[in-house]
Design an enzyme around this catalytic site. Structure first.
Site, short mmCIF file in Angstrom:
data_model
loop_
_atom_site.label_atom_id
_atom_site.label_comp_id
_atom_site.label_asym_id
_atom_site.label_seq_id
_atom_site.Cartn_x
_atom_site.Cartn_y
_atom_site.Cartn_z
N LYS A 49 0.85 -1.19 0.00
CA LYS A 49 0.00 0.00 0.00
C LYS A 49 0.89 1.25 0.00
CE LYS A 49 -3.99 2.04 2.45
NZ LYS A 49 -4.88 1.97 3.62
N SER B 283 -9.98 2.01 2.33
CA SER B 283 -9.04 2.74 1.51
C SER B 283 -8.01 1.87 0.78
CB SER B 283 -8.29 3.77 2.35
OG SER B 283 -7.47 3.11 3.31
N SER C 143 -10.51 -0.06 6.51
CA SER C 143 -9.77 0.05 5.24
C SER C 143 -9.07 -1.22 4.78
CB SER C 143 -8.75 1.18 5.32
OG SER C 143 -9.39 2.42 5.20
#
Lengths: 494, 95
Positions: free
Chosen positions: A78, A158, A182
């Site tokens: 990420k 997210s 997320s």
């Protein structure tokens, strides 16, 4: 040869060990898959060349019999984890071009264990969002589609790029971070497994901060066991994170396949909220039956303050975000937009650098922390947070884990749910309570909706009892036997 | 409570974000909606409840107060939008 991109991490490690294929072949297969699926927009920065180099080094270690625990496994990182010398953006224009001079603890530990990063995965800007739609580098497309409907769907957020990459067989696993859902919500939307560990389990050092009392890194995989293997590498005490907890890291994978006989599974009545998709409620009931059939004991429990969790979150998370994001001032790193004087430079930089959702949260956070409102909003939210935490502690007197839905709906189309920010916030209604209480939570795919989209269930555990979560998850996984593939991949499996 | 345009201007100033007049109007509506949701918390009886700071029930770690890092100005300045002679450069603040 086996279709390398469809293997689990466990199977790939076995294959590498037995020399059925090389790390170079494994990594090349995933790079080819990533190149073919660039339309999904999973990566902000690709690091394919470095990945090929690392694959060579992994092959040398395998040849010498010195392989590391995750040697040669291609993963997506990420783009919230700082990676030394590799652009790290948090999906924000304000950090475009930023190359950290240091490595986050979690990404460093994965590298130490031989995992190979294919690229920096797309996300909602500063991890604020539930659809990946707030990324300054464009949204991510979910590899799943509704039956008979060709519209692109969101991967959730997210950590949308991470989840989509694992679902699309571009990466074998991925890192995410979870502040209010997320990791868990995108795992559910993309038909994969993801775990948010207990707050304090994985170091936050080098993870770009959103809401520091909630942020927690965790892994994505296509099985509970793969998540266990990744978490083992990511977790551990770190003196550089003041809230890192100094507790030994168990061999999580050893919990996979253990019997759940006698395990007490709590079903919280407050999660039957109005507006939840009926198929999801039915799936939840089915999940309860599956665990019962596997020998677990089902207990009805109550978490009375659940309905206030979302409101509490939207005070505390923006408050912490407004404080954390004060560092983006155009002076030391990232974007600078010149102004007439220093304050003007700050204001121009932040106006152009931040997107709409980040700006909204900074403003709400600034408001609830401002003189005259601090006690009414911020302190009241912190008091309710204590009550939410207490609910979990009380429930755990009756049960070992909780079973709930992960999200109130399956993945929605890009552009849906944009009419009002509050509608978008409701996506995290089932994941936020565990976040507020710091409890570990895991989402795994349990079935498909009538229109062919994956649906996930969430297991919530006691603090630092990730092993129990893995045990329960593997029992549920076995019963659910979720083997469906995203439509975009059908016919490509081995 | 509702947030008006003027309040948006005030908090935007505190947050050091320039906001256009048109955006203030939109934000006033959006922030009011969020605040309306947040105000549901007023219904919760929190008498005698201590505000929670951390979910981790532990003492913060202590360490020796000594320098363990440093001597890397070029690394620190590497991402600066403007630097000169080992310093960050900012617009003039004192006339």
């Amino acid at each position: 040869m086996t279709n390398l991109t469809h293997l689990t991490i466990r199977a790939a490690l076995d294959g590498l060990e037995k020399k059925d294929f090389t790390a170079t072949e494994l990594v090349d297969a995933h790079i080819a898959a990533a190149e073919a699926a660039r339309g999904l927009n999973c990566f902000i920065t690709e690091t394919f060349d470095a990945a090929r180099e690392q694959a060579k080094a992994a092959d040398e270690r395998y040849a010498k019999g010195e392989a590391l625990p995750l040697d040669g496994i291609p993963v997506a990182m990420k783009d919230l984890f700082c990676t030394e010398g590799v652009q790290t953006t948090a999906a924000s224009k304000i950090l475009e071009g930023f190359k950290p001079p240091y490595e986050s603890t979690v990404s460093g530990q994965m590298k130490r264990d031989g995992a190979i990063t294919l690229g920096k995965a797309n996300l909602d800007e500063f991890a604020m969002g539930s659809s990946n739609g707030t990324s300054a580098f464009g949204g991510v497309v979910n590899p799943w589609k509704r039956k008979g409907d060709n519209r692109d769907l969101v991967p959730g957020g997210s950590s949308g790029g991470s989840a989509a990459a694992v679902a699309a067989r571009i990466a074998m696993g991925a890192t995410g971070t979870d502040t209010g859902g997320s990791i868990r919500q995108p795992a559910a939307f993309c038909g994969i497994t993801g775990i948010k560990p207990t707050y304090g389990r994985c170091s936050r050092f080098g993870v770009i901060a959103f809401a520091s009392s909630l942020d927690q890194p965790g892994p994505f995989g296509r099985t509970a066991e793969d998540c266990a293997l990744l978490l083992k590498s990511m977790a551990g005490y770190d003196a550089k994170d003041s809230t890192s907890v100094n507790a030994p890291v168990p061999d999580y994978a050893a919990s996979i396949g253990q019997s759940v006989k006698g395990l007490k599974v709590g079903v919280p009545k407050e999660y039957r909220v109005e507006g939840t998709n009926e198929e999801i409620i039915a799936l939840w009931d089915k999940g309860v039956e599956m665990l019962k059939d596997a020998g677990a004991e089902i207990v009805d429990v109550s978490l009375p303050h659940t309905k206030y969790a979302l409101q509490t979150y939207y005070v505390i998370a923006p408050a912490e975000c407004s404080s954390n994001l004060a560092r983006y001032d155009g002076v030391r790193f990232g974007l600078r937009v010149e102004g007439d004087n220093l304050i003007d430079t700050y204001e121009n930089t932040r106006a152009q650098g931040f997107g709409a959702e980040v700006r909204r949260r900074i403003l709400i956070g600034t408001y609830v922390l401002s003189a005259g409102y601090y006690d009414a909003y911020y302190n009241q939210a912190r008091r309710v947070r204590k009550l939410i935490w207490q609910d979990f502690i009380d429930a755990y007197k009756q049960c070992d884990v909780l079973l709930t839905p992960t999200a109130p709906t399956p993945a929605f189309a890009i552009g849906e749910n944009l009419q009002d920010p509050v509608t978008m916030y409701l996506n995290d209604i089932f994941t936020i309570p565990a976040s507020m209480a710091g409890m570990p939570g895991m989402s795994l795919p349990v079935g498909l909706s009538a229109d062919g989209l994956p649906l996930g269930l969430q297991l919530i555990g006691q603090p630092f009892a990730e092993e129990t979560l893995f045990k329960a998850a593997s029992a549920l996984e076995k019963a659910a036997n979720f083997t469906d593939l995203p439509q975009t991949l059908m016919g490509k499996a081995a | 409570m509702s947030i008006d345009k003027e309040t948006v201007g005030k908090i935007a100033r505190l947050a050091r974000i320039k906001v256009t007049e048109d955006d203030k109007e939109v934000l006033a509506g959006e922030l009011t909606n969020i605040l309306t949701m947040i105000e549901e918390l007023n219904a919760v009886d929190t008498k005698g409840v201590e505000p929670m700071t951390s979910v981790v029930q532990m003492q913060l770690h202590e360490r020796a107060d000594e320098v363990t890092d440093g001597g890397i100005p070029e690394k620190i300045l590497k991402n600066a939008p403007e630097e000169t002679a080992g310093f960050f450069v900012v617009p003039k603040v004192v006339e």
